[in-house]
Design a protein around this motif. Structure first.
Motif, short mmCIF file in Angstrom:
data_model
loop_
_atom_site.label_atom_id
_atom_site.label_comp_id
_atom_site.label_asym_id
_atom_site.label_seq_id
_atom_site.Cartn_x
_atom_site.Cartn_y
_atom_site.Cartn_z
N TRP A 121 24.10 17.71 0.97
CA TRP A 121 24.90 18.79 0.38
C TRP A 121 25.77 18.26 -0.76
N HIS A 122 26.42 17.11 -0.54
CA HIS A 122 27.23 16.52 -1.60
C HIS A 122 26.38 16.18 -2.83
N ALA A 123 25.21 15.61 -2.58
CA ALA A 123 24.33 15.28 -3.70
C ALA A 123 23.86 16.53 -4.43
N TYR A 124 23.68 17.61 -3.71
CA TYR A 124 23.29 18.89 -4.29
C TYR A 124 24.38 19.43 -5.23
N LEU A 125 25.64 19.24 -4.86
CA LEU A 125 26.75 19.71 -5.67
C LEU A 125 27.04 18.81 -6.88
N GLN A 126 26.66 17.55 -6.79
CA GLN A 126 27.04 16.56 -7.80
C GLN A 126 26.70 16.97 -9.23
N PRO A 127 25.51 17.51 -9.52
CA PRO A 127 25.19 17.84 -10.92
C PRO A 127 26.12 18.87 -11.55
N LEU A 128 26.77 19.71 -10.74
CA LEU A 128 27.68 20.71 -11.27
C LEU A 128 29.13 20.27 -11.24
N ALA A 129 29.40 19.17 -10.57
CA ALA A 129 30.79 18.78 -10.32
C ALA A 129 31.57 18.48 -11.60
N GLY A 130 30.91 17.92 -12.59
CA GLY A 130 31.59 17.53 -13.82
C GLY A 130 31.62 18.60 -14.89
N ASN A 131 31.14 19.79 -14.60
CA ASN A 131 31.13 20.85 -15.61
C ASN A 131 32.55 21.18 -16.09
N VAL A 132 32.66 21.40 -17.39
CA VAL A 132 33.91 21.86 -17.99
C VAL A 132 33.60 23.20 -18.65
N VAL A 133 34.31 24.25 -18.23
CA VAL A 133 34.06 25.60 -18.73
C VAL A 133 35.37 26.14 -19.29
N ASN A 134 35.34 26.58 -20.56
CA ASN A 134 36.56 27.04 -21.22
C ASN A 134 37.67 26.00 -21.16
N GLY A 135 37.27 24.73 -21.21
CA GLY A 135 38.24 23.66 -21.14
C GLY A 135 38.78 23.39 -19.75
N VAL A 136 38.20 24.03 -18.73
CA VAL A 136 38.68 23.91 -17.35
C VAL A 136 37.72 23.03 -16.56
N ASP A 137 38.28 22.06 -15.84
CA ASP A 137 37.47 21.26 -14.93
C ASP A 137 37.92 21.49 -13.50
N GLY A 138 37.29 20.81 -12.58
CA GLY A 138 37.56 21.06 -11.17
C GLY A 138 38.98 20.78 -10.76
#
Length: 386
Positions: A307-324
């Motif tokens: 599950w963690h590996a499944y989430l990893q590709p999206l974890a670093g996304n930055v949208v509208n300058g917003v990160d996790g």
């Protein structure tokens, strides 16, 4: 009266819900801190490597320019009033009814414009069709949608949606704090509870009930321009606050998504992961049994790593300058404000409720400056530097 009067009068706000199955027990108290209180050691294992299927990114299509602050939503006074049971009292309280085929829409007499009923029935019909198609079913049993023009009472404190699956009933809050553009997702979520409860199993854990329902609403959330559960969960992983599966199965309270979004979205992303990797049939077996060795041939620790590996590709996304990290920091404050609101709604004014609602809208649409400003202005959330 205030609140929703006609279909065109609804102002967009943040998607928040608490779809629950009526017969399940509800914990009385919840962690004081909705984010930090459930962070765990396993949640920060960011370096897990696996060949798990990469999820399709479903980031809400928010523009590159942050929206300007708009008018506050028109909400009713925050009071714990609207019932979800017992059946006879519910039918008496929501006694203005309109029927459209298998769907009946009901509310307190005079609460809403009758012109709104066909639109609500249509949303229910779309939700039924979507869940039926996903689960390969043809359930067309009668469904009643109850609209509440004031907060639900203490039997569903903090709810914006509720499902009584055995009675084929769903309850939707419409006091001005749920907008037209989020209603489809909310209704789909509650319809999922009803259909899953009758065709998969009455779940022995809210983890599976809320997980499947949150996953099913994601397409509607995405279409409305809100941040989805899969991106939210991936950001929680990046921020180090993603709860463990053990916590989600056995300790999470799922007491309303605005207060416990971390729990709902983590559960939703897990349901998506299992269905995409193992298939719907194996997922429904896990839903029924909670024994992954029997249903999937792996144990909970292996599933957590996958599950963690499944989430990893999206974890670093930055949208509208917003990160996790930024998103979850702001989310924690808004959630704390809503928790305080429901702890003592009588102490909140209509204006503070409306301002906190505006903060949720800005947060879920990735407008963090306005989310922080509105949260501060509400005097309900902890103060944050802008």
């Amino acid at each position: 009266m205030r609140g929703l009067v006609a279909l065109v009068a609804i102002i967009g706000i943040v998607a928040i819900l608490a779809g629950v199955v009526a017969i399940l027990p509800r914990d009385e108290e919840a962690p004081a801190n909705p984010v930090a209180g459930i962070a765990t050691a396993s949640a920060i294992a960011h370096q897990v490597e696996s060949s798990a299927t990469t999820p399709v990114a479903t980031i809400a299509p928010v523009g590159t320019t942050l929206p300007a602050a708009g008018p506050l939503p028109d909400v009713n006074k925050p009071e714990l009033v609207s019932p979800i049971g017992p059946l006879g009292y519910v039918e008496q309280y929501y006694s203005e009814t309109y029927s459209f085929g298998a769907v009946t829409v009901a509310w307190r007499p005079g609460a809403f414009d009758p012109a709104f009923a066909p639109a609500v029935a249509d949303m229910a019909r779309r939700g039924i069709d979507q869940v039926n198609a996903f689960l390969h079913l043809q359930d067309d049993a009668p469904l009643t949608v109850y609209l509440a023009d004031e907060m639900f009472d203490d039997n569903c404190r903090g709810c914006q949606g509720f499902a009584a699956s055995d009675l084929h009933q769903i309850f939707i809050l419409q006091d001005g704090s749920v907008a037209l553009d989020e209603m489809q997702g909310l209704i789909t979520h509650e319809v999922t509870h009803v259909i899953a409860g009758n065709h998969i199993a009455l779940p022995n854990s809210l983890f599976f009930a809320e997980g499947l329902a949150t996953y099913q609403m994601d397409a509607d959330v995405d279409a409305a321009g809100y941040i989805t559960s899969i991106q939210s969960a991936a950001w929680a992983y990046q921020a180090g606050v993603l709860p463990t599966l053990a916590f989600l199965r056995d300790e999470a309270t799922y007491e309303g998504r605005v207060r416990r979004r971390l729990e709902y979205d983590a559960a939703g992303s897990f349901s998506r992961f299992v269905i995409e990797k193992y298939g719907l049939e194996d997922y429904t077996e896990l839903y029924r049994t909670r024994v992954p060795e029997q249903a999937l041939g792996v144990d909970w620790q292996q599933l957590e790593e996958q599950w963690h590996a499944y989430l990893q590709p999206l974890a670093g996304n930055v949208v509208n300058g917003v990160d996790g990290m930024a998103w979850w920091n702001a989310s924690q404050n808004v959630a704390a404000g809503v928790g305080g609101l429901y702890d003592d709604p009588g102490a909140a004014s209509v204006e503070s409720y409306a301002t906190l609602t505006a903060a949720r809208l800005a947060l879920y649409r990735l407008d963090l400056p306005n989310a922080i400003r509105y949260a501060n202005d509400s005097n309900l959330a902890p103060k944050t530097a802008t």
